[in-house]
Design a protein around this motif. Structure first.
Motif, PDB file in Angstrom:
ATOM      1  N   ARG A 409      48.121  23.741  37.740  1.00 14.77           N
ATOM      2  CA  ARG A 409      48.880  23.280  36.591  1.00 14.77           C
ATOM      3  C   ARG A 409      48.122  23.536  35.318  1.00 14.77           C
ATOM      4  O   ARG A 409      48.057  22.736  34.579  1.00 14.77           O
ATOM      5  N   PRO A 410      47.645  24.699  34.918  1.00 20.26           N
ATOM      6  CA  PRO A 410      46.869  24.793  33.686  1.00 20.26           C
ATOM      7  C   PRO A 410      47.676  24.712  32.701  1.00 20.26           C
ATOM      8  O   PRO A 410      48.804  25.418  32.680  1.00 20.26           O
ATOM      9  N   GLU A 411      47.279  24.238  31.426  1.00 21.86           N
ATOM     10  CA  GLU A 411      48.154  24.336  30.288  1.00 21.86           C
ATOM     11  C   GLU A 411      47.299  25.021  29.063  1.00 21.86           C
ATOM     12  O   GLU A 411      46.266  24.364  28.872  1.00 21.86           O
ATOM     13  N   ALA A 412      47.788  25.767  28.342  1.00 24.39           N
ATOM     14  CA  ALA A 412      47.167  26.316  27.025  1.00 24.39           C
ATOM     15  C   ALA A 412      47.080  25.586  26.023  1.00 24.39           C
ATOM     16  O   ALA A 412      47.733  24.742  25.895  1.00 24.39           O
ATOM     17  N   ASP A 413      45.990  25.641  25.447  1.00 25.99           N
ATOM     18  CA  ASP A 413      45.635  24.914  24.083  1.00 25.99           C
ATOM     19  C   ASP A 413      46.199  25.896  23.237  1.00 25.99           C
ATOM     20  O   ASP A 413      45.465  26.875  22.578  1.00 25.99           O
ATOM     21  N   PHE A 414      47.319  25.687  22.863  1.00 22.27           N
ATOM     22  CA  PHE A 414      47.963  26.719  21.818  1.00 22.27           C
ATOM     23  C   PHE A 414      47.318  27.060  20.699  1.00 22.27           C
ATOM     24  O   PHE A 414      46.869  28.042  20.232  1.00 22.27           O
ATOM     25  N   ASP A 415      46.892  26.057  19.882  1.00 22.84           N
ATOM     26  CA  ASP A 415      46.458  26.268  18.513  1.00 22.84           C
ATOM     27  C   ASP A 415      44.894  26.770  18.796  1.00 22.84           C
ATOM     28  O   ASP A 415      44.711  27.659  17.903  1.00 22.84           O
ATOM     29  N   ALA A 416      44.157  26.367  19.621  1.00 23.47           N
ATOM     30  CA  ALA A 416      42.958  27.011  19.824  1.00 23.47           C
ATOM     31  C   ALA A 416      42.867  28.553  20.347  1.00 23.47           C
ATOM     32  O   ALA A 416      42.030  29.149  19.881  1.00 23.47           O
ATOM     33  N   LEU A 417      43.953  28.896  21.091  1.00 20.11           N
ATOM     34  CA  LEU A 417      44.198  30.421  21.657  1.00 20.11           C
ATOM     35  C   LEU A 417      44.423  31.017  20.265  1.00 20.11           C
ATOM     36  O   LEU A 417      43.848  32.242  20.241  1.00 20.11           O
ATOM     37  N   VAL A 418      45.529  30.578  19.478  1.00 18.30           N
ATOM     38  CA  VAL A 418      45.447  31.501  18.239  1.00 18.30           C
ATOM     39  C   VAL A 418      44.722  31.671  17.260  1.00 18.30           C
ATOM     40  O   VAL A 418      44.211  32.631  16.924  1.00 18.30           O
ATOM     41  N   ARG A 419      43.803  30.309  17.367  1.00 17.70           N
ATOM     42  CA  ARG A 419      42.354  30.594  16.248  1.00 17.70           C
ATOM     43  C   ARG A 419      41.580  31.561  16.688  1.00 17.70           C
ATOM     44  O   ARG A 419      40.928  32.381  16.159  1.00 17.70           O
ATOM     45  N   ARG A 420      41.280  31.379  18.181  1.00 14.51           N
ATOM     46  CA  ARG A 420      40.603  32.656  18.827  1.00 14.51           C
ATOM     47  C   ARG A 420      40.839  33.773  18.842  1.00 14.51           C
ATOM     48  O   ARG A 420      40.128  34.718  18.381  1.00 14.51           O
ATOM     49  N   GLU A 421      42.238  34.099  18.817  1.00 19.37           N
ATOM     50  CA  GLU A 421      42.608  35.541  18.818  1.00 19.37           C
ATOM     51  C   GLU A 421      42.483  35.928  17.284  1.00 19.37           C
ATOM     52  O   GLU A 421      42.094  37.420  17.190  1.00 19.37           O
ATOM     53  N   ARG A 422      42.636  35.196  16.449  1.00 19.64           N
ATOM     54  CA  ARG A 422      42.771  35.735  14.929  1.00 19.64           C
ATOM     55  C   ARG A 422      41.179  35.749  14.834  1.00 19.64           C
ATOM     56  O   ARG A 422      40.911  36.654  13.917  1.00 19.64           O
ATOM     57  N   GLY A 423      40.480  35.076  15.010  1.00 14.33           N
ATOM     58  CA  GLY A 423      38.838  34.964  14.907  1.00 14.33           C
ATOM     59  C   GLY A 423      38.295  36.196  15.259  1.00 14.33           C
ATOM     60  O   GLY A 423      37.300  36.781  14.749  1.00 14.33           O
TER      61      GLY A 423
END
Length: 437
Positions: A409-423
């Motif tokens: 049941r993993p859940e994504a850290d949405f904001d962290a994921l978007v920051r990583r992608e944009r970074g």
């Protein structure tokens, strides 16, 4: 009988798809369709294209704006460019298109039918009937401007067409499929995608059977007799209505009520009752937000890509330059191929494969996109050569994500994921319609 698979609200967007994305959309979309043909057969392609939510997810995984009406035009154009040159090999042809190209549908159908030994006249009639029903029999405020007829070599077909309501800046997409079609004029759609606009005239509803029969019967009467009866109905209606008052429906005389019968409940009400589980409302905001995605499913994709042991996907990971970020994209691509209908209720999630041309949720990572295309192409090629290890990797990747989702049941850290992608966007060749990241 055909059943509507759901509906969605689509904000109307303008603009064009840049060539750097259009060519990649053609390549990836064609490979996804080819993989479905190899694994499940041509008929499954028609079933998928007839599912409004799968179709929207396909556009998102291909790098389009995840919620816009432009997905319809761009996806169908990309598939037509990629599949038609291989129509003889794959047994699938796409006819029609937007505007002027929609009017070429009969000629294109006739040409393909002649090569495949099909009844071209019957297929042209089917195409015209689909357009007439959605443009005339269903008067919902949307004027058709796009019509695509997808045909297989055995004569099965699907239709994807879209109408526009410029004043409301909304679009509605209609889906048809011949697999279980029994009638062109009664409950014919597999799905209708669009924004609700209240009551509509829907002569294809099952409740409209008497109305359709009445219209046919009236059309054969003497015109003078029909006009006389209408005048009588009008007089009776007027005399029954108190001056200056709104007339409740139950006070309408029976004869006048029969004349008003064609105003029927619209698709919105029927879908809400029949197919609530397949319905979706796509918001007008351009950015992808946490509430737009299933965090648990997205988390499972990330876990499969970043936490799985290399031996799980050895034949993929031995490919030079292939890393966890490409596995993230491939996990979502594999879901488009192997996923069941219930997994496409959040199309925004699939934009985390290759971003969006408008920069949401992040710029399109061209290096990752190209790797996804290459790996999928190699997988299909290996499958055709009978090399199962490589061809089965995408299926195993999808299975791994399913298992993680079910067990951990993993859940994504949405904001962290978007920051990583944009970074990382610049390193991955990120690009939008506005330029390089």
């Amino acid at each position: 009988m055909i059943r509507r698979t759901g509906h969605a609200d689509l904000p109307l967007h303008s603009g064009t798809v840049p060539r750097w994305l259009a060519d990649r959309m053609m390549a990836l979309g064609t490979l996804i369709v080819e993989s479905i043909v190899c694994n499940f057969g041509r008929q499954e392609v028609l079933v998928r294209l007839s599912d409004p939510l799968w179709f929207q997810s396909l556009g998102a995984v291909m790098g389009m704006d995840w919620h816009s009406s432009g997905i319809t035009t761009s996806v169908m154009y990309a598939l037509k460019r990629g599949l038609n040159p291989r129509a003889k090999e794959l047994g699938i042809c796409i006819c029609g298109g937007r505007g002027t190209y929609s009017r070429r549908t009969p000629g294109e159908l006739a040409a393909f039918s002649e090569k495949a030994g099909l009844d071209g006249a019957a297929l042209v009639r089917a195409s015209r009937l689909c357009a007439k029903v959605d443009n005339t029999a269903v008067q919902d405020g949307f004027q058709l401007y796009q019509h695509n007829f997808i045909l297989t070599s055995d004569g099965s077909w699907a239709v994807v067409q879209q109408g526009m309501n410029p004043s409301a800046r909304t679009a509605r997409r209609y889906h048809w499929c011949s697999a279980s079609l029994r009638s062109f004029v009664e409950e014919p759609h597999t799905g209708v995608v669009g924004e609700g606009g209240g009551a509509i005239l829907n002569l294809t509803a099952s409740d409209a059977a008497r109305t359709r029969s009445s219209i046919v019967e009236i059309s054969g009467r003497n015109p003078e007799r029909v006009l006389k009866e209408l005048r009588e109905c009008g007089a009776e209606f007027s005399s029954a209505r108190p001056a200056g008052a709104n007339l409740p429906s139950e006070s309408v005389p029976k004869k006048a009520a029969d004349a008003l019968q064609p105003v029927l409940p619209g698709f919105e009400e029927e879908c809400a009752v029949q197919d609530a589980g397949r319905s979706i409302t796509l918001p007008r905001h351009h950015d992808v937000r946490a509430e737009d995605v299933d965090a648990r499913r997205l988390g499972a994709v990330l876990a499969a890509a970043y936490e799985s042991q290399p031996q799980d996907f050895e034949s993929l990971l031995l490919t030079p330059g292939l890393g966890p970020r490409t596995l993230q994209s491939l996990a979502l691509v594999s879901e488009m191929i192997y996923g069941t209908p219930t997994r496409f209720r959040d199309p925004a999630r699939f934009s985390f494969a290759h971003g969006g041309k408008d920069g949401h949720p992040f710029p399109v990572p061209l290096k990752i996109y190209d790797e996804s295309i290459r790996v999928l192409r190699d997988s299909i090629h290996a499958s055709r050569l009978g090399v199962q290890d490589k061809s089965e990797c995408l299926r195993r990747l999808h299975t791994a994500a399913l298992q993680l989702e079910e067990r951990c049941r993993p859940e994504a850290d949405f904001d962290a994921l978007v920051r990583r992608e944009r970074g990382q966007s610049h390193a991955w060749g990120g690009r939008t319609v506005f330029g390089d990241a």
